[in-house]
Design an enzyme around this catalytic site. Structure first.
Site, PDB file in Angstrom:
ATOM      1  N   PRO A   1     -36.391 -38.156  -8.138  1.00  0.00           N
ATOM      2  CA  PRO A   1     -35.973 -38.332  -9.533  1.00  0.00           C
ATOM      3  C   PRO A   1     -36.406 -39.648 -10.179  1.00  0.00           C
ATOM      4  O   PRO A   1     -36.266 -39.818 -11.368  1.00  0.00           O
ATOM      5  CB  PRO A   1     -34.453 -38.245  -9.448  1.00  0.00           C
ATOM      6  CG  PRO A   1     -34.135 -38.723  -8.059  1.00  0.00           C
ATOM      7  CD  PRO A   1     -35.258 -38.232  -7.198  1.00  0.00           C
TER       8      PRO A   1
ATOM      9  N   ASP B   1     -47.393 -36.607 -12.657  1.00  0.00           N
ATOM     10  CA  ASP B   1     -46.695 -36.143 -13.849  1.00  0.00           C
ATOM     11  C   ASP B   1     -46.231 -37.319 -14.695  1.00  0.00           C
ATOM     12  O   ASP B   1     -46.032 -38.424 -14.195  1.00  0.00           O
ATOM     13  CB  ASP B   1     -45.470 -35.304 -13.459  1.00  0.00           C
ATOM     14  CG  ASP B   1     -45.856 -33.930 -12.930  1.00  0.00           C
ATOM     15  OD1 ASP B   1     -47.020 -33.549 -13.101  1.00  0.00           O
ATOM     16  OD2 ASP B   1     -44.999 -33.257 -12.347  1.00  0.00           O
TER      17      ASP B   1
ATOM     18  N   LYS C   1     -47.034 -33.272 -18.751  1.00  0.00           N
ATOM     19  CA  LYS C   1     -46.600 -32.182 -19.617  1.00  0.00           C
ATOM     20  C   LYS C   1     -45.344 -32.649 -20.337  1.00  0.00           C
ATOM     21  O   LYS C   1     -44.445 -33.215 -19.729  1.00  0.00           O
ATOM     22  CB  LYS C   1     -46.309 -30.917 -18.812  1.00  0.00           C
ATOM     23  CG  LYS C   1     -47.564 -30.226 -18.275  1.00  0.00           C
ATOM     24  CD  LYS C   1     -47.209 -28.947 -17.559  1.00  0.00           C
ATOM     25  CE  LYS C   1     -48.460 -28.184 -17.136  1.00  0.00           C
ATOM     26  NZ  LYS C   1     -49.211 -27.679 -18.294  1.00  0.00           N
TER      27      LYS C   1
ATOM     28  N   ASP D   1     -38.770 -32.379  -6.952  1.00  0.00           N
ATOM     29  CA  ASP D   1     -39.356 -31.591  -5.871  1.00  0.00           C
ATOM     30  C   ASP D   1     -40.464 -30.724  -6.465  1.00  0.00           C
ATOM     31  O   ASP D   1     -40.276 -30.091  -7.514  1.00  0.00           O
ATOM     32  CB  ASP D   1     -38.302 -30.705  -5.212  1.00  0.00           C
ATOM     33  CG  ASP D   1     -38.891 -29.904  -4.068  1.00  0.00           C
ATOM     34  OD1 ASP D   1     -38.963 -30.438  -2.949  1.00  0.00           O
ATOM     35  OD2 ASP D   1     -39.283 -28.746  -4.301  1.00  0.00           O
TER      36      ASP D   1
ATOM     37  N   THR E   1     -34.694 -33.232  -5.510  1.00  0.00           N
ATOM     38  CA  THR E   1     -34.693 -32.718  -6.872  1.00  0.00           C
ATOM     39  C   THR E   1     -33.566 -33.348  -7.687  1.00  0.00           C
ATOM     40  O   THR E   1     -32.578 -33.860  -7.133  1.00  0.00           O
ATOM     41  CB  THR E   1     -34.584 -31.190  -6.864  1.00  0.00           C
ATOM     42  OG1 THR E   1     -34.848 -30.693  -8.173  1.00  0.00           O
ATOM     43  CG2 THR E   1     -33.204 -30.732  -6.405  1.00  0.00           C
TER      44      THR E   1
ATOM     45  N   MET F   1     -34.538 -29.189 -18.254  1.00  0.00           N
ATOM     46  CA  MET F   1     -35.228 -28.989 -19.536  1.00  0.00           C
ATOM     47  C   MET F   1     -34.308 -28.317 -20.547  1.00  0.00           C
ATOM     48  O   MET F   1     -34.674 -27.349 -21.209  1.00  0.00           O
ATOM     49  CB  MET F   1     -36.507 -28.172 -19.321  1.00  0.00           C
ATOM     50  CG  MET F   1     -37.534 -28.883 -18.463  1.00  0.00           C
ATOM     51  SD  MET F   1     -38.941 -27.863 -17.991  1.00  0.00           S
ATOM     52  CE  MET F   1     -38.252 -26.953 -16.593  1.00  0.00           C
TER      53      MET F   1
END
Length: 458
Positions: A225, A248, A270, A302, A330, A382
């Protein structure tokens, strides 16, 4: 970083020390480990300094240092146990253009001497910008315990072997050789003879000469995280060995700092409802570099949780490029830890949902009737833009307005924010969230110990 750490070549170079009492002795013990030409200037001389002079380990001058003495010197230490005198010596250094250290006077010094762990030729230097010498000594002690005393033997034996290694192709093949020696074979040979260690080097070289070490590989690595301390040891090792890191947007800067300085870093980010790389372009990027290089595809959290892992691995499979997957922590697990709660609890929920708030085509539909049941726990990724949609769907299917919800923003990072709320107030609470957030449906932060004490007394 005010003081930039460097390793200065001292072989045959002149270093001047003004002073020969307690303060200077401490510096000289360190300087005598170098190959410098050391000159000490002082009228009052400690017995230990006299002994070093008699052993020709340094040159002793029974007088004060003058500017003319500093010709060709690379460093000057003002260590007279007298602050006023040391400032005078520092003036000589300035006049001669010699970098000067004034003991216990950071502002008057051009450099500082770090705490050192000596496993020559392996040297570890620890600096605290002169602000925390006690902390530096503690770190030094910790490193001393970690590094075997004879670690330097491995490095010394390997040095003359380097010309043979240079026959391997430049870049990763050579790094792979040294990685196997220092991190696999070498540690097992610390008690072996020098001939056995040398033979091990030949064995590794012969073994690698028979392999096609130029083949590429893509490592999918979960970056967790955001807190670098939550990375697995395996993830750290793979990241350090990468030629290329494709990462990312959500991967934190401290984690990227763990990559090799020579590695090529490529952001393939993204952004929800914003400008993003096309998935096909990311696939092509991995295939291009993965054909001949060691690539780390670094994904926040993850890699297998909303990380489009399958789309990228399928592209590599089709291209015939080998890959592996290293899991990461995660955000749901990290958020629950910050709330001091488990994700499942006997009598509350026997399962856990990990869902997304939106997909490529818009807000994501779920089994709302099942999610609306009392006691259900779900981690919603999200979900910032979808918070009003989530509230409406859940309450429409019977969820109570007072259902506990906790928003954890920037989980595990220094700017983390925990926002307890209810399902009814979720959308309003979300308006204050600017960073990445995970919504923990059905969970409220664990009550503080004081709360339990008050309840027990009432």
């Amino acid at each position: 970083m005010r003081h930039f750490p460097v390793f200065l070549d001292t072989r045959g170079r002149k270093i001047i020390v003004s002073g020969a009492q307690d303060c200077a002795v401490a510096k000289l013990r360190l300087l005598l480990k170098t190959e410098a030409d050391i000159h000490v200037f002082a009228s009052q001389v400690d017995d230990e300094v006299l002994a070093w002079a008699r052993q020709d380990r340094l040159t002793l001058h029974r007088r004060d240092v003058e500017t003319s003495d500093l010709a060709d010197a690379i460093l000057l230490y003002a260590a007279n146990d007298n602050p006023e005198h040391d400032l005078i010596i520092a003036t000589h250094g300035q006049n001669a253009g010699v970098k000067t250290l004034v003991v216990d006077n950071l502002e008057a010094s051009d450099f500082i001497t770090p705490a050192i762990v000596d496993r020559s030729p392996i040297t570890v230097a620890i600096g605290t910008e002169g602000t925390a010498p006690v902390l530096a000594r503690r770190i030094k002690a910790d490193i001393e315990e970690t590094l075997p005393q004879n670690l330097g033997v491995l490095a010394r034996i390997a040095k003359p072997f380097r010309p043979l290694v240079e026959r391997l192709p430049l870049g990763r093949p050579r790094r792979a050789f040294w990685s196997r020696y220092y991190f696999e074979k070498g540690p097992k040979l610390l008690t072996a003879s020098e001939s056995q260690i040398t033979q091990s080097l030949h064995d590794i070289l012969d073994d690698m000469a028979q392999q096609n070490v130029a083949e590429g590989h893509v490592h999918f690595v979960g970056a967790g995280p955001g807190d670098p301390e939550l990375l697995t040891l395996k993830a750290r090792k793979i990241l350090h060995e990468a030629d290329v890191v494709v990462y990312d947007r959500l991967v934190s800067a401290p984690i990227l700092e763990l990559a090799r300085r020579e590695a090529k870093l490529i952001e393939a980010g993204k952004t929800g409802f914003g400008p993003s790389w096309k998935q096909e372009d990311i696939n092509d990027l991995l295939i291009e570099h993965g054909a001949s290089q060691r690539v780390v595809r670094l994904k926040s959290g993850d890699a297998g949780v909303f990380g489009r892992l399958d789309e990228e691995t399928e592209a590599l499979l089709h291209a015939g490029i080998e890959f592996s997957v290293t899991p990461g922590i995660t955000s749901a697990a990290a958020a629950a830890s910050e709330l001091k709660l488990s994700l499942t609890r006997r009598g509350r929920n026997s399962g856990l949902r990990i869902i997304t708030g939106h997909q490529a085509e818009g807000f994501a539909e779920q089994d709302w009737r099942d999610l609306a049941k009392p006691g259900v726990v779900a981690a919603i990724y999200m979900g910032k833009k979808a918070s009003a949609f989530l509230t409406g769907r859940l309450m429409m299917h019977g969820a109570a307005a007072a259902t506990p919800v906790t928003i954890v923003e920037n989980v595990s990072r220094p700017d983390q924010v925990v926002l307890p709320t209810t399902l009814l107030s979720l959308s309003d609470t979300m308006k204050s969230v600017n960073g990445t957030a995970v919504i923990m449906l059905g969970l409220a932060p664990q009550a503080a110990p004081q709360t339990f004490l008050k309840e027990a007394r009432s």
